[in-house]
Design an enzyme around this catalytic site. Structure first.
Site, PDB file in Angstrom:
ATOM      1  N   ASN A   1       0.791  -1.238   0.000  1.00 46.84           N
ATOM      2  CA  ASN A   1       0.000   0.000   0.000  1.00 46.84           C
ATOM      3  C   ASN A   1       0.822   1.286   0.000  1.00 46.84           C
ATOM      4  O   ASN A   1       0.279   2.375   0.209  1.00 46.84           O
ATOM      5  CB  ASN A   1      -0.996   0.000   1.173  1.00 46.84           C
ATOM      6  CG  ASN A   1      -0.263  -0.020   2.516  1.00 46.84           C
ATOM      7  OD1 ASN A   1       0.964  -0.087   2.550  1.00 46.84           O
ATOM      8  ND2 ASN A   1      -1.004   0.051   3.593  1.00 46.84           N
TER       9      ASN A   1
ATOM     10  N   ASP B   1       3.051   2.552   2.076  1.00 40.05           N
ATOM     11  CA  ASP B   1       3.402   3.313   3.291  1.00 40.05           C
ATOM     12  C   ASP B   1       4.848   3.070   3.724  1.00 40.05           C
ATOM     13  O   ASP B   1       5.270   3.530   4.786  1.00 40.05           O
ATOM     14  CB  ASP B   1       2.426   3.004   4.434  1.00 40.05           C
ATOM     15  CG  ASP B   1       2.528   1.558   4.918  1.00 40.05           C
ATOM     16  OD1 ASP B   1       3.290   0.766   4.310  1.00 40.05           O
ATOM     17  OD2 ASP B   1       1.844   1.204   5.900  1.00 40.05           O
TER      18      ASP B   1
ATOM     19  N   ASP C   1       5.104 -16.645  15.033  1.00 39.71           N
ATOM     20  CA  ASP C   1       6.057 -16.304  16.086  1.00 39.71           C
ATOM     21  C   ASP C   1       5.267 -16.151  17.380  1.00 39.71           C
ATOM     22  O   ASP C   1       4.259 -15.450  17.410  1.00 39.71           O
ATOM     23  CB  ASP C   1       6.760 -14.980  15.731  1.00 39.71           C
ATOM     24  CG  ASP C   1       8.213 -14.989  16.130  1.00 39.71           C
ATOM     25  OD1 ASP C   1       8.499 -15.370  17.271  1.00 39.71           O
ATOM     26  OD2 ASP C   1       9.062 -14.595  15.301  1.00 39.71           O
TER      27      ASP C   1
ATOM     28  N   ASP D   1       9.732 -17.390  20.733  1.00 37.60           N
ATOM     29  CA  ASP D   1      10.741 -16.377  21.033  1.00 37.60           C
ATOM     30  C   ASP D   1      11.346 -16.578  22.427  1.00 37.60           C
ATOM     31  O   ASP D   1      10.602 -16.731  23.410  1.00 37.60           O
ATOM     32  CB  ASP D   1      10.046 -15.004  20.964  1.00 37.60           C
ATOM     33  CG  ASP D   1      11.020 -13.850  20.954  1.00 37.60           C
ATOM     34  OD1 ASP D   1      11.727 -13.700  19.948  1.00 37.60           O
ATOM     35  OD2 ASP D   1      11.067 -13.106  21.946  1.00 37.60           O
TER      36      ASP D   1
ATOM     37  N   GLU E   1      13.252 -20.839  20.297  1.00 35.66           N
ATOM     38  CA  GLU E   1      14.472 -20.035  20.239  1.00 35.66           C
ATOM     39  C   GLU E   1      15.089 -20.116  21.628  1.00 35.66           C
ATOM     40  O   GLU E   1      14.543 -19.598  22.591  1.00 35.66           O
ATOM     41  CB  GLU E   1      14.155 -18.584  19.880  1.00 35.66           C
ATOM     42  CG  GLU E   1      15.423 -17.804  19.605  1.00 35.66           C
ATOM     43  CD  GLU E   1      15.276 -16.305  19.827  1.00 35.66           C
ATOM     44  OE1 GLU E   1      16.068 -15.563  19.248  1.00 35.66           O
ATOM     45  OE2 GLU E   1      14.402 -15.867  20.596  1.00 35.66           O
TER      46      GLU E   1
ATOM     47  N   HIS F   1      16.458 -12.721  11.351  1.00 35.18           N
ATOM     48  CA  HIS F   1      16.324 -11.263  11.488  1.00 35.18           C
ATOM     49  C   HIS F   1      17.213 -10.670  12.574  1.00 35.18           C
ATOM     50  O   HIS F   1      17.227  -9.461  12.751  1.00 35.18           O
ATOM     51  CB  HIS F   1      14.849 -10.936  11.769  1.00 35.18           C
ATOM     52  CG  HIS F   1      14.409 -11.486  13.091  1.00 35.18           C
ATOM     53  ND1 HIS F   1      14.307 -12.849  13.326  1.00 35.18           N
ATOM     54  CD2 HIS F   1      14.090 -10.879  14.259  1.00 35.18           C
ATOM     55  CE1 HIS F   1      13.949 -13.037  14.581  1.00 35.18           C
ATOM     56  NE2 HIS F   1      13.796 -11.863  15.169  1.00 35.18           N
ATOM     57  N   ASP F   2      17.917 -11.516  13.332  1.00 38.57           N
ATOM     58  CA  ASP F   2      18.816 -11.027  14.382  1.00 38.57           C
ATOM     59  C   ASP F   2      20.284 -11.185  14.005  1.00 38.57           C
ATOM     60  O   ASP F   2      21.157 -10.830  14.799  1.00 38.57           O
ATOM     61  CB  ASP F   2      18.586 -11.819  15.685  1.00 38.57           C
ATOM     62  CG  ASP F   2      17.228 -11.581  16.285  1.00 38.57           C
ATOM     63  OD1 ASP F   2      16.671 -10.478  16.106  1.00 38.57           O
ATOM     64  OD2 ASP F   2      16.710 -12.508  16.950  1.00 38.57           O
TER      65      ASP F   2
END
Ligand code: NOJ
Length: 556
Positions: free
Chosen positions: A23, A25, A98, A199, A255, A328-329
């Site tokens: 969209n 943004d 997650d 997590d 994790e 992503h870490d």
């Protein structure tokens, strides 16, 4: 060894904020993800692990949840989620959510109530302590810098937050907290999701009495020592398993910061009383410094081989490994272990995808996406990196320029730059202004270009995945015994896999140098067939000259 679908799967992790913006943004969203399902189908994966999409004030990009049963405004609506789930299922792709339940956001209604007064019925949902001699109750530091305790003016007590102060830790000792979490999980399972990535689940049971812990030379006690693999963690996970997980056909991965082999055997035991598998962090910590991860040390290959081999051998038959280099870490593996080249990306992918365990591909890894030249600290968005920069330079512990170089190498933001779809503006990720900078190399490294090039990293990954999922060697790749060869070799990572009559030989030169390699005498073969390799005309001989980043897999 019991055969199951989640052992035979290949998982793709999506970080929704950076995947695809529908969209304009500047922030990725669920409709964007849905529009790319055919791309993922073509890659060949069959499970998506979706980083958090729940309602969140985004202090830590969705890992701070204010409503577990609603969708983050920027990502869309619950209807978008349902349509995405249905579209994924229609393509044979399962969805793993997650689950972030070590902590909530401080804007979650539970915490708002909990902090409202000492007498509130939800006070005990979180971990509140009196001040001790006018200061924090212990020396624990937050993983994102500063103390792990936040003073609350209103009620004159401290609350514990192992991550940012907007991420208060839940009190798992309270059975009501467990009831709430389990019923929320059940709600998602009823919706039809296919699993959970949990997590920092190893941190939910804190050490009795919350004692001071060693500082490892840092400013605060390392809170991992007070939280990881705590006294009741297995009890809580067994309860979760009985009350929720065992009632559905799910894939679960914990994790597990601070997990050892011994602990992993409990979390991911073959009797399946807790979880299916864990993410361990030993191999991604091999290039850390003594006090923290902010250093530029390279991973030593013999150490990496030793570590991964230990996990392969020791979990075999008693638990199950998850195989990952990226998420992503973590910084991009092609910049960390490789040299940013497509050949190194293919070589590293080969090592991982031919091992025993369930492989995880992190968005963009299949394109060989690299670390990003962010430049000044102002260009970073990750609170871990930004806080560490300020804390360590202001305390005079590090020099700004030197620390910035380490952050450039290790920051989580390296993994969070927008997915590189094509060579149009903003890499085709958004038609607006992206929330974080786009890696300028998108004109060279992008999905459209790689899909059109049979020699690309994308097609190499596609083949690696197809070998595991759809070939006559699937069984040996998924279930075969693993045996490391030439452990001391500083450049070559070689191993065999064996299952019934099948045997595979994997040889990878993890360096930009030409390297001689001799296959040890313990390995013999009469004829060979090449399954995959990143150079043309590869041959198998006992003594070989391996080209830079050369990788090959043989059936022998
Ligand atoms: C681990 C997640 O992977 C990371 O991104 C997050 O910041 C922390 N847990 C806190 O939720």
């Amino acid at each position: 060894m019991t055969k199951t679908w989640w052992k035979e799967s290949v998982v793709y992790q999506i970080y929704p904020r950076s995947f695809c913006d529908s969209n304009g943004d500047g922030i990725g969203d669920l409709k964007g993800i849905r529009s790319k399902l055919d791309y993922l189908k073509e890659l060949g994966i069959n499970v998506i692990w979706l980083s958090p999409v729940y309602k969140s004030p985004n202090d830590d990009n969705g890992y701070d949840i204010s409503d577990y049963q609603d969708i983050m405004t920027e990502f869309g609506t619950m209807k978008d989620f349902d349509e995405f789930l249905e579209a994924a299922h229609a393509r044979g792709i399962r969805i793993v959510m997650d689950l972030v339940v070590n902590h909530t956001s401080d804007e979650h209604p539970w915490f708002i109530e909990s902090r409202s007064s000492r007498e509130n019925p939800k006070r005990d949902y979180y971990i509140w302590r009196e001040a001790v001699d006018g200061h924090e109750p212990n020396n624990w530091g937050s993983s994102f810098s500063g103390s792990a305790w936040q003073w609350d003016e209103e009620t004159q007590m401290y609350y514990l937050h192992c991550f940012s102060k907007k991420q208060p830790d839940l009190n798992w000792e309270n059975p009501e907290v467990r009831d709430e979490v389990f019923s929320m999980m059940d709600w998602w399972c009823k919706k039809g999701i296919d699993g959970f990535r949990m997590d920092v689940i190893s941190m939910i049971s804190k050490k009795e009495g919350l004692p001071d812990v060693p500082t490892d030379g840092g400013l605060y006690g390392n809170c991992m020592y007070g939280t990881c693999n705590g006294p009741h963690v297995h009890e809580y996970l067994q309860e979760m398993n009985q009350r929720v997980l065992s009632r559905y056909d799910l894939m679960t991965v914990g994790e597990c910061a601070g997990v050892t082999i011994e602990e992993a055997k409990k979390y991911a035991n073959a009797e399946n009383t807790e979880l299916n598998m864990v993410f361990q962090f030993e191999h991604t910590s091999l290039d850390a410094g003594p006090a923290d991860k902010w250093c530029r040390k390279r991973i030593s290959l013999p150490e990496l081989k030793e570590n991964l081999t230990k996990w392969e051998k020791e979990l075999e038959g008693v638990a199950w490994n998850s195989l990952y280099f990226c998420n992503h870490d973590q910084p991009r593996i092609v910049s960390r272990l490789g040299d940013d080249s497509p050949q190194s990306a293919k070589c590293i992918g080969t090592i991982l995808h031919m091992m025993q365990g369930t492989p995880y591909v992190y968005q963009g890894e299949e394109l060989g996406m690299t670390n990003c030249p962010f430049g000044p600290i102002e260009n970073y968005r990750d609170l871990e990196s930004i806080n560490a920069y300020h804390e360590l330079t202001e305390a005079g512990l590090r020099q700004p320029e030197e620390l910035l170089e380490c952050i450039a190498y290790k920051s989580r933001d390296n993994a969070r730059t927008p997915m590189q779809w094509n060579d149009t503006e903003n890499a085709g990720f958004t038609r607006g202004t992206p929330w974080i900078m786009v890696n300028p190399n998108y004109t060279e490294i992008n999905a459209e270009k790689e899909m059109a090039d049979p020699d690309s990293v994308f097609h190499y990954y596609r083949k690696l995945i197809a070998l595991r999922r759809f070939s006559e060697w699937s069984e040996v790749i998924v279930y075969g015994n693993y045996q490391l060869l030439a452990p001391e070799d500083p450049y070559v990572f070689a191993y065999t896999r064996e299952y019934r009559e099948q045997k595979l030989l994997v040889i990878c030169n993890v360096s930009e140098k030409e390297t001689p390699f001799e296959i040890p005498g313990s390995v013999s073969w009469k004829k060979e067939e090449r399954l995959i390799g990143n150079y043309e005309n590869q041959t198998l001989t006992r003594k070989m000259e391996m080209k830079p980043w050369e990788a090959m897999v043989w059936s022998i």
